[in-house]
Design a protein around this motif. Sequence first.
Motif, PDB file in Angstrom:
ATOM      1  N   GLN A   8     -74.772 -67.572 -52.079  1.00 34.17           N
ATOM      2  CA  GLN A   8     -74.212 -68.913 -51.840  1.00 34.17           C
ATOM      3  C   GLN A   8     -72.733 -67.987 -53.373  1.00 34.17           C
ATOM      4  N   SER A   9     -73.892 -67.563 -54.520  1.00 33.28           N
ATOM      5  CA  SER A   9     -73.032 -67.386 -55.773  1.00 33.28           C
ATOM      6  C   SER A   9     -71.944 -66.139 -54.827  1.00 33.28           C
ATOM      7  N   ALA A  10     -73.112 -64.381 -54.500  1.00 35.11           N
ATOM      8  CA  ALA A  10     -71.624 -64.106 -53.890  1.00 35.11           C
ATOM      9  C   ALA A  10     -70.598 -64.645 -53.225  1.00 35.11           C
ATOM     10  N   GLN A  16     -63.839 -73.689 -51.176  1.00 36.66           N
ATOM     11  CA  GLN A  16     -65.224 -73.070 -50.476  1.00 36.66           C
ATOM     12  C   GLN A  16     -65.416 -72.273 -51.389  1.00 36.66           C
ATOM     13  N   ALA A  17     -64.883 -71.735 -52.517  1.00 39.73           N
ATOM     14  CA  ALA A  17     -65.519 -71.285 -53.934  1.00 39.73           C
ATOM     15  C   ALA A  17     -66.450 -72.334 -54.294  1.00 39.73           C
ATOM     16  N   HIS A  18     -66.075 -73.292 -54.819  1.00 48.01           N
ATOM     17  CA  HIS A  18     -66.735 -74.782 -55.415  1.00 48.01           C
ATOM     18  C   HIS A  18     -67.608 -74.922 -54.801  1.00 48.01           C
ATOM     19  N   ALA A  19     -67.454 -75.305 -53.258  1.00 54.71           N
ATOM     20  CA  ALA A  19     -68.556 -76.140 -52.503  1.00 54.71           C
ATOM     21  C   ALA A  19     -70.321 -74.665 -52.602  1.00 54.71           C
ATOM     22  N   ALA A  20     -69.424 -73.438 -52.160  1.00 58.19           N
ATOM     23  CA  ALA A  20     -70.466 -72.592 -52.353  1.00 58.19           C
ATOM     24  C   ALA A  20     -71.142 -72.141 -54.098  1.00 58.19           C
ATOM     25  N   LEU A  21     -70.326 -72.401 -54.873  1.00 59.75           N
ATOM     26  CA  LEU A  21     -71.081 -72.285 -55.990  1.00 59.75           C
ATOM     27  C   LEU A  21     -71.775 -73.574 -56.866  1.00 59.75           C
ATOM     28  N   SER A  22     -70.848 -74.325 -56.015  1.00 60.12           N
ATOM     29  CA  SER A  22     -72.514 -75.550 -56.213  1.00 60.12           C
ATOM     30  C   SER A  22     -73.506 -75.778 -56.050  1.00 60.12           C
ATOM     31  N   GLN A  23     -73.927 -75.402 -54.677  1.00 62.24           N
ATOM     32  CA  GLN A  23     -74.379 -74.807 -54.212  1.00 62.24           C
ATOM     33  C   GLN A  23     -76.008 -73.919 -55.141  1.00 62.24           C
ATOM     34  N   ALA A  24     -75.254 -72.478 -55.420  1.00 68.67           N
ATOM     35  CA  ALA A  24     -75.893 -71.754 -56.086  1.00 68.67           C
ATOM     36  C   ALA A  24     -76.080 -72.040 -56.951  1.00 68.67           C
ATOM     37  N   THR A  77     -75.644 -67.557 -65.336  1.00 67.37           N
ATOM     38  CA  THR A  77     -74.545 -68.059 -66.637  1.00 67.37           C
ATOM     39  C   THR A  77     -73.565 -66.976 -65.380  1.00 67.37           C
ATOM     40  N   MET A  78     -73.479 -65.992 -64.726  1.00 60.81           N
ATOM     41  CA  MET A  78     -71.992 -65.853 -63.999  1.00 60.81           C
ATOM     42  C   MET A  78     -72.031 -67.566 -62.733  1.00 60.81           C
ATOM     43  N   VAL A  79     -72.910 -67.547 -61.897  1.00 60.81           N
ATOM     44  CA  VAL A  79     -72.584 -68.945 -61.514  1.00 60.81           C
ATOM     45  C   VAL A  79     -71.384 -69.600 -62.059  1.00 60.81           C
ATOM     46  N   LEU A  80     -71.940 -69.802 -63.363  1.00 59.97           N
ATOM     47  CA  LEU A  80     -71.690 -71.169 -64.389  1.00 59.97           C
ATOM     48  C   LEU A  80     -69.699 -70.560 -64.924  1.00 59.97           C
ATOM     49  N   ASN A  81     -69.628 -69.608 -65.155  1.00 58.03           N
ATOM     50  CA  ASN A  81     -68.682 -68.794 -64.810  1.00 58.03           C
ATOM     51  C   ASN A  81     -67.913 -69.130 -64.182  1.00 58.03           C
ATOM     52  N   ALA A 110     -63.330 -72.050 -60.641  1.00 60.00           N
ATOM     53  CA  ALA A 110     -62.700 -72.842 -59.241  1.00 60.00           C
ATOM     54  C   ALA A 110     -62.508 -73.621 -59.425  1.00 60.00           C
ATOM     55  N   SER A 111     -63.224 -74.819 -60.171  1.00 63.20           N
ATOM     56  CA  SER A 111     -63.545 -75.654 -60.624  1.00 63.20           C
ATOM     57  C   SER A 111     -61.750 -75.842 -61.702  1.00 63.20           C
TER      58      SER A 111
END
Length: 781
Positions: free
Chosen positions: A189-191, A204-212, A220-224, A229-230
């Motif tokens: 999901q991060s990728a 879509q990025a926001h949805a995937a990264l929120s799941q990750a 920290t990469m996901v948070l960034n 995306a937000s």
Amino acid sequence: MSSAAHPIHDRLAQLAQQREFAQCLAQAQAHVGLQAEDAVAWGWLARSAFALGDGAMALEAAQRVCELQPGNAQAWTTLGDVRRHLGQLDNALAAFQQALQLVAAATPPTSQSQAALAVLSNKVGDVLYTQGQFEPAQKAFEQAVYLAPCFGQAWFHLGIARMGLGHYAQAQAPLEQALAHGHPPAQAQSALGAVFLELGAHRQAHAALSQALALQPEDTMVLNNLSIASQNLGLLAEAEALIRRKLALQGRDVNGWINLGNVLRAQARLDEAVGAFRHAMSLEAGNATGLMAMGLLCHETQALADARRYLSEAVASPAATQAQRLDAMVELASLHATMGEHGASETLFMEVLSARPHERKYWGKWLFALNNHPFKTPHQILEQYQAFATQCFGAATPLPAAAAPPRLAQAEKRRIHIGYVSADFTQHPVRLFLQPLLAHHDHTRFEVSAFANLSGPAEVLPVYQTMVDHWHFTKGMTDHEVAEQVRNSCVDVLVDLSGHTGGNRLDVFALKPAPVAMSWLGFGSSTGLAAIDYFLTDTHAVPAQDDAYFAEQAWRLDRPFLVYRPTAGMGDPGPLPALAAGHITFATLSRSIRFNDELFAAWAQVLLRVPGSVLRIDSKNMRDANLVRQTQARFAAMGIGVQRIQCGFHSPPWDVLRSVDVSLDCFPHNSGTTLLESLYMGVPYVTLSDRPGVGRLGAAILQGVGRPEWVAHTVQEYVDKAVALASDLPRLAQVRASLREAMVASPLMDEAGFARSVEEAYTRMLESRGQGVRAESGFLA
């Protein structure tokens, strides 16, 4: 060499299976001390040492196994794993490739050997990827998933390799396969989120990264990435909270501080943004992204000299990647244009576009600057627009043909559906022209949708809310998603309101999602896109001789091409200022990008011929003290004293206009909204009608208010007309007293009449495209 079975072999295997690696290692060492050629024991020694983190011992043991059993594929695989762990990438690659050859040579192939080949292909690809050899890595991973279609890790690696190649659209499917075949969902999901960010699919990025993030709250990469995306979705409070969480975990992360600065800047918390950017640069001097961020903020706040310094440093930074350097060059080119340095601006833009000829965002900034370039012929400008269309949309493919629109199947006739596309359903000046049209649409005949490149209703100016039938908020959506939304909404005429200004969605128009596409209002010039059918205008804004300079077909109304609704609270024009001041006050409220030597020379002639007169230059760019000094110095060189050039910035400018006798339009790119505001405040202006599109706006407006005598066609005529206006105070006072009334009575403020003309144009456009319009009713049949 000895590979005969020995009772200790089972014991070593049992210990390894139980993860008792220390005991396994000790017993294996003791055994090979007695039987130095027992390859099996050496193998368990290697694997145990590797598991315990003793790379040197594992390497020695793995090499020993390969010496004893050079045809043992597992031995070469273990050696490759150890070398990979130790960073010996070339040697690791050689070991894996040797193992591959041994397994591939085995006949007949079995399901077990196929699985082994898949694993080895994955390992080969991993080493190649780590070496930056993304193309051969991609081929290795493709081989792995071909051999083992359910191999989740190989699918993941294939997606990552394609990301490394910049093939983000092709990376999505492998990452989704990885997710479907058991690869750890946090990683996948991060990728996927990173891929969607690159594709502009921010929702879509926001949805995937929120799941990750839910799976790995401190990644920290996901948070960034989720913060980015937000921010792209306009969720600024959320973006700030996320990036602050990252910085709480990695307080010295330079990019984290830069991202925080960008979020703060987007919230207009400029002092805090400066603090974040400066902190980033204190952590890493010369960071190109940080320097560019500071340059952009300084440009925005009109600290132009500081902007030049930061952006120049970003371009020259040894640490900058090519992409960072090109981005900084584009921003520096835009700054040069803002300061009227069009030659320097063009040089940088040409260098950047030579390096990245297909980069859409670079072309948009260049074409905006180009329209203001004082030395370009219409043909030269046309060539650049044609180059833009070829480079960015030469291979554009319209959406596949769809089935008959469902609404046509439901009824014999329906209202004509108009879709307006813009990011400016806000306080943006476009409201002064768009609201009068939307307010007077006949909703019995026309269905109206807004495709707003905004994050949601909260960003929309309240007065707009009830003016349309349907709101579609497209910020964070890809061009194809927006185009599908337009088509599924059965839009008949899609209207671009932005041209090449910020937040435009011209790429949606390139996909031809509606039967008719039209551009109007926001840019004053051609978009360069043949996919847009019409440019709404009039005979004075785009006379017939200018048709060749538009990619679109000019659709001329029999009235002015716009209608104007004044801002509330402008107040009365007041008496002619010159009567009390004892001198004429000329003015321009235009931005400095439109200033040039020929224009200033004309203004200087006017001032020299009207004794005692002054020129007020009132625009946001004049908040920069250096630009003020440079501007005054340019006039001083032509014999105009500093005291006669009064620079400043006032918003709103109503009191400024009450102090002005005559406005002076810019050329070759005319001013826009400020010309209508001048007329409404009783201030006449002189304009030069010359450059196609943007250079005839002033003339079209004056024709609309019935004052064609203030339109010049040569520079000398421009000067003479300005001097004549200023030299007849009784006449000027009469104009002052009557101009607002004339404006209100003119077609420029006939809102209902304008709406009927535009609706008739929409109907005729559809009729001309064979869309079954019954023109007498305005319905689609």
